[in-house]
Design a protein around this motif. Sequence first.
Motif, PDB file in Angstrom:
ATOM      1  N   UNK A   8       0.833  -1.207   0.000  1.00 13.13           N
ATOM      2  CA  UNK A   8       0.000   0.000   0.000  1.00 13.13           C
ATOM      3  C   UNK A   8       0.866   1.256   0.000  1.00 13.13           C
ATOM      4  N   UNK A   9       1.964   1.246   0.767  1.00 18.20           N
ATOM      5  CA  UNK A   9       2.875   2.397   0.750  1.00 18.20           C
ATOM      6  C   UNK A   9       3.446   2.608  -0.647  1.00 18.20           C
ATOM      7  N   UNK A  10       3.892   1.527  -1.283  1.00 18.24           N
ATOM      8  CA  UNK A  10       4.472   1.642  -2.621  1.00 18.24           C
ATOM      9  C   UNK A  10       3.437   2.131  -3.626  1.00 18.24           C
ATOM     10  N   UNK A  11       2.221   1.608  -3.532  1.00 16.94           N
ATOM     11  CA  UNK A  11       1.153   2.034  -4.435  1.00 16.94           C
ATOM     12  C   UNK A  11       0.887   3.527  -4.296  1.00 16.94           C
TER      13      UNK A  11
ATOM     14  N   UNK B   3     -16.002  -5.786  12.137  1.00 13.98           N
ATOM     15  CA  UNK B   3     -16.298  -5.150  13.419  1.00 13.98           C
ATOM     16  C   UNK B   3     -17.688  -5.554  13.916  1.00 13.98           C
ATOM     17  N   UNK B   4     -18.645  -5.658  12.999  1.00 16.53           N
ATOM     18  CA  UNK B   4     -20.001  -6.056  13.384  1.00 16.53           C
ATOM     19  C   UNK B   4     -20.012  -7.494  13.898  1.00 16.53           C
ATOM     20  N   UNK B   5     -19.255  -8.347  13.251  1.00 19.93           N
ATOM     21  CA  UNK B   5     -19.203  -9.744  13.683  1.00 19.93           C
ATOM     22  C   UNK B   5     -18.171  -9.965  14.791  1.00 19.93           C
ATOM     23  N   UNK B   6     -17.535  -8.897  15.247  1.00 21.97           N
ATOM     24  CA  UNK B   6     -16.558  -8.907  16.336  1.00 21.97           C
ATOM     25  C   UNK B   6     -15.394  -9.859  16.080  1.00 21.97           C
ATOM     26  N   UNK B   7     -14.897  -9.837  14.865  1.00 21.46           N
ATOM     27  CA  UNK B   7     -13.762 -10.670  14.507  1.00 21.46           C
ATOM     28  C   UNK B   7     -12.503  -9.846  14.266  1.00 21.46           C
ATOM     29  N   UNK B   8     -12.509  -8.604  14.658  1.00 13.66           N
ATOM     30  CA  UNK B   8     -11.355  -7.743  14.394  1.00 13.66           C
ATOM     31  C   UNK B   8     -10.943  -7.046  15.691  1.00 13.66           C
ATOM     32  N   UNK B   9      -9.649  -6.946  15.884  1.00  6.87           N
ATOM     33  CA  UNK B   9      -9.156  -6.247  17.075  1.00  6.87           C
ATOM     34  C   UNK B   9      -9.064  -4.753  16.784  1.00  6.87           C
ATOM     35  N   UNK B  10      -8.978  -3.966  17.825  1.00  9.42           N
ATOM     36  CA  UNK B  10      -8.852  -2.516  17.631  1.00  9.42           C
ATOM     37  C   UNK B  10      -7.517  -2.174  16.960  1.00  9.42           C
ATOM     38  N   UNK B  11      -6.491  -2.975  17.200  1.00  8.61           N
ATOM     39  CA  UNK B  11      -5.194  -2.773  16.546  1.00  8.61           C
ATOM     40  C   UNK B  11      -5.335  -2.890  15.029  1.00  8.61           C
ATOM     41  N   UNK B  12      -5.985  -3.955  14.574  1.00  9.13           N
ATOM     42  CA  UNK B  12      -6.155  -4.163  13.142  1.00  9.13           C
ATOM     43  C   UNK B  12      -7.106  -3.139  12.542  1.00  9.13           C
ATOM     44  N   UNK B  13      -8.115  -2.734  13.291  1.00 12.04           N
ATOM     45  CA  UNK B  13      -9.035  -1.706  12.801  1.00 12.04           C
ATOM     46  C   UNK B  13      -8.300  -0.383  12.605  1.00 12.04           C
ATOM     47  N   UNK B  14      -7.410  -0.064  13.514  1.00 14.10           N
ATOM     48  CA  UNK B  14      -6.620   1.159  13.387  1.00 14.10           C
ATOM     49  C   UNK B  14      -5.716   1.107  12.155  1.00 14.10           C
ATOM     50  N   UNK B  15      -5.089  -0.023  11.920  1.00 11.42           N
ATOM     51  CA  UNK B  15      -4.242  -0.172  10.738  1.00 11.42           C
ATOM     52  C   UNK B  15      -5.070  -0.009   9.470  1.00 11.42           C
ATOM     53  N   UNK B  16      -6.243  -0.630   9.435  1.00 12.00           N
ATOM     54  CA  UNK B  16      -7.112  -0.533   8.257  1.00 12.00           C
ATOM     55  C   UNK B  16      -7.533   0.911   8.016  1.00 12.00           C
ATOM     56  N   UNK B  17      -7.917   1.620   9.066  1.00 15.32           N
ATOM     57  CA  UNK B  17      -8.323   3.020   8.897  1.00 15.32           C
ATOM     58  C   UNK B  17      -7.167   3.885   8.412  1.00 15.32           C
ATOM     59  N   UNK B  18      -5.988   3.657   8.935  1.00 12.31           N
ATOM     60  CA  UNK B  18      -4.822   4.432   8.499  1.00 12.31           C
ATOM     61  C   UNK B  18      -4.452   4.143   7.044  1.00 12.31           C
ATOM     62  N   UNK B  19      -4.481   2.872   6.656  1.00 10.85           N
ATOM     63  CA  UNK B  19      -4.154   2.527   5.273  1.00 10.85           C
ATOM     64  C   UNK B  19      -5.223   3.042   4.314  1.00 10.85           C
ATOM     65  N   UNK B  20      -6.469   3.004   4.755  1.00 11.77           N
ATOM     66  CA  UNK B  20      -7.548   3.509   3.908  1.00 11.77           C
ATOM     67  C   UNK B  20      -7.430   5.019   3.728  1.00 11.77           C
ATOM     68  N   UNK B  21      -7.108   5.724   4.784  1.00 11.77           N
ATOM     69  CA  UNK B  21      -6.913   7.170   4.679  1.00 11.77           C
ATOM     70  C   UNK B  21      -5.778   7.488   3.713  1.00 11.77           C
TER      71      UNK B  21
END
Length: 98
Positions: free
Chosen positions: A12-15, A62-80
């Motif tokens: 993602x960084x390279x892209x 997140x709805x199915x509660x299969x994600x940690x807050x750590x991974x959610x933070x990474x996803x939000x940062x990469x998406x931004x």
Amino acid sequence: PDISSIGVCVAIYAQNLMSFLPAFYAISNGEVTVDELSSVKTQASTIFITALAILILAIFEAVTQQITSFHATIILNLSWMNNTNLFIYLLLYIHHKT
């Protein structure tokens, strides 16, 4: 989830870093042509769809509660970071119209 692996982050960084190359090339001669603008628009749209897909998956997890807050933070940062490509297109579009 494998979203926190080094391979995903580097990809993602390279892209995102390589997405600046067409923008710099377009501005290098001081004029943004319609073809250059179209190319950057296609690139930004493709990366935006990828970011949107990652966000939808994160919401589902997140709805199915299969994600940690750590991974959610990474996803939000990469998406931004992926959404910065839309700002690149917007700046080129403004430059083209002026």
